[in-house]
Design a protein around this motif. Structure first.
Motif, PDB file in Angstrom:
ATOM      1  N   LEU A  21       0.823  -1.206   0.000  1.00 31.30           N
ATOM      2  CA  LEU A  21       0.000   0.000   0.000  1.00 31.30           C
ATOM      3  C   LEU A  21       0.862   1.264   0.000  1.00 31.30           C
ATOM      4  CD1 LEU A  21      -2.782  -1.161   2.449  1.00 31.30           C
ATOM      5  CD2 LEU A  21      -3.105  -0.490   0.063  1.00 31.30           C
ATOM      6  N   ILE A  22       1.959   1.238   0.719  1.00 31.59           N
ATOM      7  CA  ILE A  22       2.879   2.379   0.742  1.00 31.59           C
ATOM      8  C   ILE A  22       3.446   2.618  -0.651  1.00 31.59           C
ATOM      9  CG2 ILE A  22       5.130   3.171   1.588  1.00 31.59           C
ATOM     10  CD1 ILE A  22       4.348   1.753   4.286  1.00 31.59           C
ATOM     11  N   ALA A  23       3.846   1.549  -1.316  1.00 31.80           N
ATOM     12  CA  ALA A  23       4.401   1.678  -2.671  1.00 31.80           C
ATOM     13  C   ALA A  23       3.354   2.235  -3.636  1.00 31.80           C
ATOM     14  CB  ALA A  23       4.924   0.337  -3.165  1.00 31.80           C
ATOM     15  N   ALA A  24       2.110   1.771  -3.525  1.00 31.81           N
ATOM     16  CA  ALA A  24       1.041   2.274  -4.394  1.00 31.81           C
ATOM     17  C   ALA A  24       0.811   3.756  -4.129  1.00 31.81           C
ATOM     18  CB  ALA A  24      -0.249   1.487  -4.166  1.00 31.81           C
ATOM     19  N   ARG A  25       0.774   4.140  -2.863  1.00 37.66           N
ATOM     20  CA  ARG A  25       0.572   5.545  -2.498  1.00 37.66           C
ATOM     21  C   ARG A  25       1.705   6.422  -3.043  1.00 37.66           C
ATOM     22  NH1 ARG A  25       2.075   9.075   1.609  1.00 37.66           N
ATOM     23  NH2 ARG A  25       0.454  10.512   2.251  1.00 37.66           N
ATOM     24  N   GLU A  26       2.909   5.945  -2.909  1.00 42.17           N
ATOM     25  CA  GLU A  26       4.049   6.711  -3.418  1.00 42.17           C
ATOM     26  C   GLU A  26       3.996   6.842  -4.943  1.00 42.17           C
ATOM     27  OE1 GLU A  26       7.420   4.710  -1.695  1.00 42.17           O
ATOM     28  OE2 GLU A  26       7.150   5.724   0.230  1.00 42.17           O
ATOM     29  N   PHE A  27       3.561   5.789  -5.615  1.00 44.04           N
ATOM     30  CA  PHE A  27       3.439   5.854  -7.064  1.00 44.04           C
ATOM     31  C   PHE A  27       2.383   6.876  -7.472  1.00 44.04           C
ATOM     32  CE2 PHE A  27       1.597   4.527 -11.113  1.00 44.04           C
ATOM     33  CZ  PHE A  27       2.715   4.665 -11.910  1.00 44.04           C
ATOM     34  N   ILE A  69      -4.321  -3.012  -6.358  1.00 46.80           N
ATOM     35  CA  ILE A  69      -3.889  -3.166  -4.964  1.00 46.80           C
ATOM     36  C   ILE A  69      -4.880  -2.471  -4.037  1.00 46.80           C
ATOM     37  CG2 ILE A  69      -2.132  -2.427  -3.288  1.00 46.80           C
ATOM     38  CD1 ILE A  69      -0.061  -2.879  -5.616  1.00 46.80           C
ATOM     39  N   LEU A  70      -5.230  -1.231  -4.364  1.00 40.92           N
ATOM     40  CA  LEU A  70      -6.185  -0.498  -3.527  1.00 40.92           C
ATOM     41  C   LEU A  70      -7.537  -1.193  -3.485  1.00 40.92           C
ATOM     42  CD1 LEU A  70      -5.526   3.247  -4.332  1.00 40.92           C
ATOM     43  CD2 LEU A  70      -4.871   1.957  -2.321  1.00 40.92           C
ATOM     44  N   ARG A  71      -8.030  -1.631  -4.638  1.00 42.31           N
ATOM     45  CA  ARG A  71      -9.329  -2.307  -4.679  1.00 42.31           C
ATOM     46  C   ARG A  71      -9.322  -3.565  -3.819  1.00 42.31           C
ATOM     47  NH1 ARG A  71     -10.548  -3.286 -10.200  1.00 42.31           N
ATOM     48  NH2 ARG A  71      -9.304  -5.155 -10.010  1.00 42.31           N
ATOM     49  N   ARG A  72      -8.248  -4.334  -3.913  1.00 41.39           N
ATOM     50  CA  ARG A  72      -8.168  -5.564  -3.117  1.00 41.39           C
ATOM     51  C   ARG A  72      -8.204  -5.257  -1.629  1.00 41.39           C
ATOM     52  NH1 ARG A  72      -3.868  -8.454  -1.161  1.00 41.39           N
ATOM     53  NH2 ARG A  72      -2.344  -7.275  -2.354  1.00 41.39           N
TER      54      ARG A  72
END
Length: 86
Positions: A21-27, A69-72
């Protein structure tokens, strides 16, 4: 990132999920900042809207992955905390 890591330390979230989740947020943040910088260079007001068509194929695919990732994780939260209510 601190709250996600704290959730992992409290075992509310496993460490791998927190880092994902951190990686997705940073992206998301990096894509948004790049789009804002491009707007400023063009003399336009920056916004939080990102046109996916302006992204490279790699970034579009990565964006789709980040949304998955967020949806999951949203679905997991619904099942865990809302009894599956949608």
């Amino acid at each position: 990132p601190d709250r996600l890591r704290a959730a992992a330390e409290a075992e509310v979230l496993n460490a791998e999920d927190a880092e994902e989740l951190i990686a997705a947020r940073e992206f998301f943040g990096s894509i948004r900042m790049s789009a804002q910088a491009a707007s400023i260079r063009k003399g336009q007001d920056p916004s939080n809207r990102v046109d996916p068509q302006q992204l490279s194929r790699f970034d579009r695919q990565h964006l789709k992955d980040a949304f998955r990732i967020l949806r999951r994780h949203q679905e997991l939260c619904l099942r865990r905390y809302a009894g599956g209510i949608q």
